[in-house]
Design a protein around this motif. Structure first.
Motif, PDB file in Angstrom:
ATOM      1  N   ALA A 232      43.157 -92.266  22.395  1.00  0.00           N
ATOM      2  CA  ALA A 232      41.684 -92.326  22.369  1.00  0.00           C
ATOM      3  C   ALA A 232      40.932 -91.057  22.994  1.00  0.00           C
ATOM      4  CB  ALA A 232      41.218 -93.612  23.142  1.00  0.00           C
ATOM      5  N   ILE A 233      41.599 -90.402  23.828  1.00  0.00           N
ATOM      6  CA  ILE A 233      40.857 -89.493  24.592  1.00  0.00           C
ATOM      7  C   ILE A 233      41.044 -88.050  23.580  1.00  0.00           C
ATOM      8  CG2 ILE A 233      41.370 -87.497  26.230  1.00  0.00           C
ATOM      9  CD1 ILE A 233      42.051 -89.885  28.285  1.00  0.00           C
ATOM     10  N   TYR A 234      42.433 -88.143  22.944  1.00  0.00           N
ATOM     11  CA  TYR A 234      42.729 -86.954  22.103  1.00  0.00           C
ATOM     12  C   TYR A 234      41.642 -86.876  20.755  1.00  0.00           C
ATOM     13  CZ  TYR A 234      44.563 -84.256  18.000  1.00  0.00           C
ATOM     14  OH  TYR A 234      44.663 -83.691  16.659  1.00  0.00           O
ATOM     15  N   ASP A 235      41.669 -88.371  20.314  1.00  0.00           N
ATOM     16  CA  ASP A 235      40.978 -88.492  19.006  1.00  0.00           C
ATOM     17  C   ASP A 235      39.598 -88.283  19.185  1.00  0.00           C
ATOM     18  OD1 ASP A 235      40.509 -89.659  16.564  1.00  0.00           O
ATOM     19  OD2 ASP A 235      39.500 -91.381  17.125  1.00  0.00           O
ATOM     20  N   TYR A 236      38.951 -88.666  20.221  1.00  0.00           N
ATOM     21  CA  TYR A 236      37.413 -88.053  20.918  1.00  0.00           C
ATOM     22  C   TYR A 236      37.345 -86.729  20.983  1.00  0.00           C
ATOM     23  CZ  TYR A 236      32.941 -88.304  23.429  1.00  0.00           C
ATOM     24  OH  TYR A 236      31.791 -88.087  24.043  1.00  0.00           O
ATOM     25  N   VAL A 237      38.292 -86.140  21.717  1.00  0.00           N
ATOM     26  CA  VAL A 237      37.940 -84.693  21.957  1.00  0.00           C
ATOM     27  C   VAL A 237      38.257 -83.771  20.958  1.00  0.00           C
ATOM     28  CG1 VAL A 237      39.035 -82.692  23.398  1.00  0.00           C
ATOM     29  CG2 VAL A 237      38.815 -84.749  24.505  1.00  0.00           C
ATOM     30  N   ASN A 238      39.249 -84.168  20.061  1.00  0.00           N
ATOM     31  CA  ASN A 238      39.413 -83.403  18.947  1.00  0.00           C
ATOM     32  C   ASN A 238      38.090 -83.315  17.901  1.00  0.00           C
ATOM     33  OD1 ASN A 238      41.116 -81.748  16.850  1.00  0.00           O
ATOM     34  ND2 ASN A 238      40.985 -83.839  15.789  1.00  0.00           N
ATOM     35  N   TYR A 239      37.722 -84.538  17.665  1.00  0.00           N
ATOM     36  CA  TYR A 239      36.519 -84.821  17.009  1.00  0.00           C
ATOM     37  C   TYR A 239      35.375 -83.846  17.428  1.00  0.00           C
ATOM     38  CZ  TYR A 239      32.304 -86.694  14.683  1.00  0.00           C
ATOM     39  OH  TYR A 239      31.223 -87.050  14.015  1.00  0.00           O
ATOM     40  N   TYR A 240      34.850 -84.028  18.768  1.00  0.00           N
ATOM     41  CA  TYR A 240      33.750 -83.245  18.896  1.00  0.00           C
ATOM     42  C   TYR A 240      34.191 -81.595  19.120  1.00  0.00           C
ATOM     43  CZ  TYR A 240      30.886 -87.171  19.710  1.00  0.00           C
ATOM     44  OH  TYR A 240      30.061 -88.338  19.492  1.00  0.00           O
ATOM     45  N   PHE A 247      30.736 -78.176  23.126  1.00  0.00           N
ATOM     46  CA  PHE A 247      31.890 -78.951  23.500  1.00  0.00           C
ATOM     47  C   PHE A 247      33.235 -78.315  23.226  1.00  0.00           C
ATOM     48  CE2 PHE A 247      35.220 -82.042  23.487  1.00  0.00           C
ATOM     49  CZ  PHE A 247      34.974 -83.175  24.104  1.00  0.00           C
ATOM     50  N   LYS A 248      33.236 -77.622  22.017  1.00  0.00           N
ATOM     51  CA  LYS A 248      34.418 -76.870  21.968  1.00  0.00           C
ATOM     52  C   LYS A 248      34.746 -75.762  22.826  1.00  0.00           C
ATOM     53  CE  LYS A 248      37.751 -74.661  19.367  1.00  0.00           C
ATOM     54  NZ  LYS A 248      38.967 -75.150  19.319  1.00  0.00           N
ATOM     55  N   ALA A 249      33.641 -75.189  23.375  1.00  0.00           N
ATOM     56  CA  ALA A 249      33.735 -73.863  24.414  1.00  0.00           C
ATOM     57  C   ALA A 249      34.283 -74.542  25.672  1.00  0.00           C
ATOM     58  CB  ALA A 249      32.274 -73.376  24.470  1.00  0.00           C
ATOM     59  N   GLN A 250      34.003 -75.869  26.143  1.00  0.00           N
ATOM     60  CA  GLN A 250      34.676 -76.245  27.372  1.00  0.00           C
ATOM     61  C   GLN A 250      36.087 -76.645  27.192  1.00  0.00           C
ATOM     62  OE1 GLN A 250      31.663 -78.870  29.409  1.00  0.00           O
ATOM     63  NE2 GLN A 250      30.600 -78.688  27.517  1.00  0.00           N
ATOM     64  N   ILE A 251      36.747 -76.298  26.280  1.00  0.00           N
ATOM     65  CA  ILE A 251      38.074 -76.916  26.008  1.00  0.00           C
ATOM     66  C   ILE A 251      38.939 -75.914  25.343  1.00  0.00           C
ATOM     67  CG2 ILE A 251      37.815 -78.242  23.998  1.00  0.00           C
ATOM     68  CD1 ILE A 251      39.813 -80.339  25.371  1.00  0.00           C
ATOM     69  N   ASN A 252      40.025 -75.570  25.822  1.00  0.00           N
ATOM     70  CA  ASN A 252      40.740 -74.338  25.380  1.00  0.00           C
ATOM     71  C   ASN A 252      41.920 -74.953  24.345  1.00  0.00           C
ATOM     72  OD1 ASN A 252      43.145 -75.028  26.840  1.00  0.00           O
ATOM     73  ND2 ASN A 252      41.989 -74.153  28.712  1.00  0.00           N
ATOM     74  N   ASP A 253      42.395 -74.252  23.590  1.00  0.00           N
ATOM     75  CA  ASP A 253      43.464 -74.708  22.590  1.00  0.00           C
ATOM     76  C   ASP A 253      44.687 -75.156  23.312  1.00  0.00           C
ATOM     77  OD1 ASP A 253      41.588 -74.013  20.727  1.00  0.00           O
ATOM     78  OD2 ASP A 253      42.510 -72.091  20.372  1.00  0.00           O
ATOM     79  N   SER A 254      45.210 -74.611  24.235  1.00  0.00           N
ATOM     80  CA  SER A 254      46.515 -75.170  25.089  1.00  0.00           C
ATOM     81  C   SER A 254      46.284 -76.757  25.360  1.00  0.00           C
ATOM     82  CB  SER A 254      46.901 -74.237  25.944  1.00  0.00           C
ATOM     83  OG  SER A 254      45.918 -74.137  26.922  1.00  0.00           O
ATOM     84  N   THR A 255      44.938 -76.915  26.136  1.00  0.00           N
ATOM     85  CA  THR A 255      44.630 -78.135  26.538  1.00  0.00           C
ATOM     86  C   THR A 255      44.718 -79.198  25.329  1.00  0.00           C
ATOM     87  OG1 THR A 255      43.619 -77.521  28.582  1.00  0.00           O
ATOM     88  CG2 THR A 255      43.036 -79.708  27.875  1.00  0.00           C
ATOM     89  N   LEU A 256      44.037 -78.903  24.234  1.00  0.00           N
ATOM     90  CA  LEU A 256      43.874 -79.643  22.971  1.00  0.00           C
ATOM     91  C   LEU A 256      45.164 -79.917  22.271  1.00  0.00           C
ATOM     92  CD1 LEU A 256      41.750 -81.002  21.312  1.00  0.00           C
ATOM     93  CD2 LEU A 256      41.783 -78.954  19.557  1.00  0.00           C
ATOM     94  N   ASN A 257      45.974 -78.798  22.515  1.00  0.00           N
ATOM     95  CA  ASN A 257      47.465 -79.315  21.812  1.00  0.00           C
ATOM     96  C   ASN A 257      48.175 -79.897  22.922  1.00  0.00           C
ATOM     97  OD1 ASN A 257      47.009 -77.349  19.550  1.00  0.00           O
ATOM     98  ND2 ASN A 257      47.844 -75.646  20.840  1.00  0.00           N
ATOM     99  N   ALA A 258      48.047 -80.107  23.917  1.00  0.00           N
ATOM    100  CA  ALA A 258      48.840 -80.794  25.067  1.00  0.00           C
ATOM    101  C   ALA A 258      48.267 -82.401  24.875  1.00  0.00           C
ATOM    102  CB  ALA A 258      48.557 -80.388  26.488  1.00  0.00           C
ATOM    103  N   LEU A 259      46.910 -82.218  24.689  1.00  0.00           N
ATOM    104  CA  LEU A 259      46.541 -83.768  24.304  1.00  0.00           C
ATOM    105  C   LEU A 259      47.044 -84.547  23.023  1.00  0.00           C
ATOM    106  CD1 LEU A 259      42.604 -83.377  25.079  1.00  0.00           C
ATOM    107  CD2 LEU A 259      44.407 -84.520  26.734  1.00  0.00           C
ATOM    108  N   ARG A 260      47.250 -83.531  22.168  1.00  0.00           N
ATOM    109  CA  ARG A 260      47.747 -84.010  20.864  1.00  0.00           C
ATOM    110  C   ARG A 260      49.421 -84.447  20.847  1.00  0.00           C
ATOM    111  NH1 ARG A 260      46.923 -83.437  15.021  1.00  0.00           N
ATOM    112  NH2 ARG A 260      48.644 -84.327  14.267  1.00  0.00           N
ATOM    113  N   TRP A 261      50.085 -83.643  21.797  1.00  0.00           N
ATOM    114  CA  TRP A 261      51.462 -83.863  21.979  1.00  0.00           C
ATOM    115  C   TRP A 261      51.462 -85.236  22.584  1.00  0.00           C
ATOM    116  CZ3 TRP A 261      54.791 -85.002  25.899  1.00  0.00           C
ATOM    117  CH2 TRP A 261      56.194 -84.964  25.532  1.00  0.00           C
ATOM    118  N   LEU A 262      50.636 -85.429  23.670  1.00  0.00           N
ATOM    119  CA  LEU A 262      50.579 -86.651  24.458  1.00  0.00           C
ATOM    120  C   LEU A 262      50.340 -87.836  23.699  1.00  0.00           C
ATOM    121  CD1 LEU A 262      49.154 -85.309  27.739  1.00  0.00           C
ATOM    122  CD2 LEU A 262      51.503 -86.319  27.305  1.00  0.00           C
ATOM    123  N   ALA A 263      49.124 -87.670  22.790  1.00  0.00           N
ATOM    124  CA  ALA A 263      48.908 -88.954  21.718  1.00  0.00           C
ATOM    125  C   ALA A 263      49.982 -89.175  20.907  1.00  0.00           C
ATOM    126  CB  ALA A 263      47.589 -88.344  21.263  1.00  0.00           C
TER     127      ALA A 263
END
Length: 595
Positions: A232-240, A247-263
């Motif tokens: 749910a978190i990855y789906d929401y963060v990736n969409y925004y 929103f994009k400026a507040q989250i870096n690519d490494s964190t987004l990739n980590a969220l994807r891996w956990l999902a």
């Protein structure tokens, strides 16, 4: 899902294999006779928004349209090449206007699935206009008696038949077998109580702590931002991150990739576990020893549907369902990957497929046949296209844990392997899920029986355990009780009060039409027939070749190419002329009411 990176031990082999496969597919000897595609929906609004239904975005519609255009270039004869994919036209598929006999499309009854299907179909068969070069011949249905040609609205928009399946439809589990399934919900709880979950939960806390609290504040509290809500978190963060610059400026690519891996890890643990324990049947075994478990049940049913469509096409020798299209979200697709053994070949298959991904089975031959080949000459190849970002991503993979050089399977071997993993009986789905609230499961009782063969383990574990009665079953029982009471009252009236019912026929019986359509069968009347070849998976909704729905019936894979011809089953209508009962025109017996 990120672009696939193969293990180094397989790179050289698969490079040579892919080169030989492309060379083979580019030759005239590679002829596709039928294909079935499971299409993941395009990008849609995130699930975490609560009870607000997800909807397809404009980007998602473009992704779906791109996928449809891709397969138009591959499968539709004489389609102009724009994307540049390898061509493998389906023999006899109409190039301009599709026929419901040739193209079958089924979507889950959600806005995102139906809209994906509509956009895909418009890419597959774009608007058909008189002024465009694709209109080599006039559509006779658009020509009027005065010679004028009438185009459809929206510049020749084509209204392709699309079937939908909602939660009340027995076809529903074939697209989304993990939904409305209580036993699958228990499977999720089991994972959340496992040691594997606890280990990942502990190790991932720093990832979720790194997310700015304000990013998730509108959908969940800070205490909920952990691995239990990974998808749910990855789906929401990736969409925004895709739709909101701040929103994009507040989250870096490494964190987004980590969220994807956990999902990825969370969803595969819940959907790809081949040995998951079913709390409600007290077993980890599926009926008849089929591969998989309650976790993969959606994939088991999806594979049954895909094989059913291919078998129907083969047994009708391509007359029906040359191209079958199924539209839904990722859960059944992830389970299907596990059942086909694809994560063993490439670890990316243990993750989430990208939006608008396509999983395809192609039935083909390598001989230059002018007519439909025999089944001994048919082969099957599995393809996967991970999203629409890369145009050269349409790649074949070996399935059922075959070696890298065995991407092609004989049709007979493919059927045998598929029969080892598919669950074709809706009754078995009802039993494994204990889906007592599903209306169509009432036909199989309160989850203790199924059409086809019922698993002995699940049957034995259900003995002695009480079940609450579903509303559907209670309604049926209530109706029967009401009818019995009405019958008793009617009998008492007939016995005591001389009450009788007689038939008042004001027509001469010799002129009786024998029914509202008459005694003569019209050409438009439909007989009850069995489909040629009878490729039915267990107990399913009977569907004629044109895609209509009807009664449920029990079928089997063994129904082969039976020539029905004149062997259709005629309905026998009784005639009043043969009625040797009491004359309905005689005055009724009058009751003697003397005191």
């Amino acid at each position: 899902m990120a672009p696939f990176h193969l293990p180094s031990s397989l790179v050289a082999t698969l490079v040579l294999l892919s080169q030989s496969s492309l060379a083979q597919s580019d030759t005239s000897n590679y002829k596709v006779w039928s294909s079935v595609i499971f299409q993941r929906i395009g990008e849609r609004t995130p699930d975490v928004l609560g009870f607000i239904p997800t909807t397809l975005t404009s980007l998602g519609a473009q992704q779906a349209h791109n996928a449809g255009s891709f397969f138009r270039e591959r499968y539709v004869p004489s389609a102009p090449s724009v994307i540049g994919t390898a061509r493998a036209a389906i023999d006899g598929l109409n190039a301009n206007t599709p026929s419901p006999q040739e193209v079958y499309a089924l979507a889950l009854d959600t806005q995102s699935s139906v809209a994906t299907a509509q956009a895909f179909l418009q890419g597959l068969y774009p608007p058909f206009t008189l002024n465009e070069s694709v209109a080599a011949v006039l559509d006779p249905t658009s020509v009027l008696a005065n010679g004028s040609y009438i185009e459809s609205p929206l510049d020749g928009y084509q209204y392709i038949q699309l079937h939908t399946s909602g939660a009340l439809d027995p076809e529903f589990p074939y697209l989304a077998g993990s939904l409305n399934c209580p036993a699958y919900d228990y499977n999720q709880v089991n994972y959340l109580m496992s040691a594997a979950y606890a280990a990942t939960d502990n190790s991932s806390s720093s990832v979720y702590d790194a997310i700015d609290d304000t990013l998730l504040a509108s959908v969940m509290s800070n205490s909920q931002a952990d691995y239990i809500n990974a998808y749910a978190i990855y789906d929401y963060v990736n969409y925004y991150a895709n739709h909101n610059a701040s929103f994009k400026a507040q989250i870096n690519d490494s964190t987004l990739n980590a969220l994807r891996w956990l999902a990825d890890e969370q969803q595969y643990a819940m959907l790809g576990n081949l040995n998951a324990y079913n709390n409600l049947t007290s077993s980890s075994v599926l009926p008849d020893g089929k591969a998989g478990s309650i976790a993969t049940l959606g994939g088991n049913l999806l594979l049954a549907k895909m094989l059913d469509q291919l078998q129907t096409s083969v047994q009708w020798e391509g007359e029906y369902y040359k191209l079958s299209l199924l539209f839904a979200d990722f859960p059944s697709l992830v389970s299907m990957f596990a059942l086909l053994g694809l994560p063993d070949l490439n670890s990316n298959f243990a993750g989430l497929p990208s939006f608008a991904s396509s999983a395809v089975f192609e039935v083909f031959s390598t001989s230059d046949n002018a007519t439909y080949p025999s089944e001994d000459d048919l082969w099957v190849r599995f393809y996967f296209r991970n999203g629409t970002d890369s145009e050269d991503a349409y790649q074949s993979y070996p399935i059922f844990r075959h070696g890298p050089s065995e991407t092609d399977m004989r049709w007979s071997d493919f059927q045998t392997s598929m029969n080892g993993v598919l669950i074709g009986s809706i009754g078995d789905w009802c039993t494994q899920c204990e889906a007592v609230t599903s209306v169509f499961c009432a036909a199989w009782g309160n989850s203790t029986t199924s059409s086809g063969s019922t698993s002995s383990s699940s049957s034995s574990t259900n003995r002695g355990r009480s079940h609450s009665m579903s509303p559907a079953v209670a309604g049926v029982i209530g109706a029967i009780v009401a009818l019995v009471i009405a019958g008793l009252i009617f009998g008492l009236l007939a016995l005591i009060g001389g009450f009788r019912v007689h038939r008042n026929n004001k027509y001469d019986t010799k002129k009786d039409l024998g029914g509202f359509k008459g005694s003569q069968k019209l050409a438009s009347d439909r007989d009850l027939t069995l489909p040629k070849g009878g490729a039915v998976v267990g107990a399913t909704v009977e569907r004629d070749a044109m895609g209509g729905t009807g009664h449920e019936r029990i079928g089997s894979w063994e129904l082969k190419k039976a020539d029905m011809g004149s062997g259709g089953m005629e309905r026998v209508r009784p005639s009043f002329e043969d009625d040797d009962r009491v004359n309905p025109f005689r005055d009724p017996v009058k009751a003697d009411e003397r005191v």
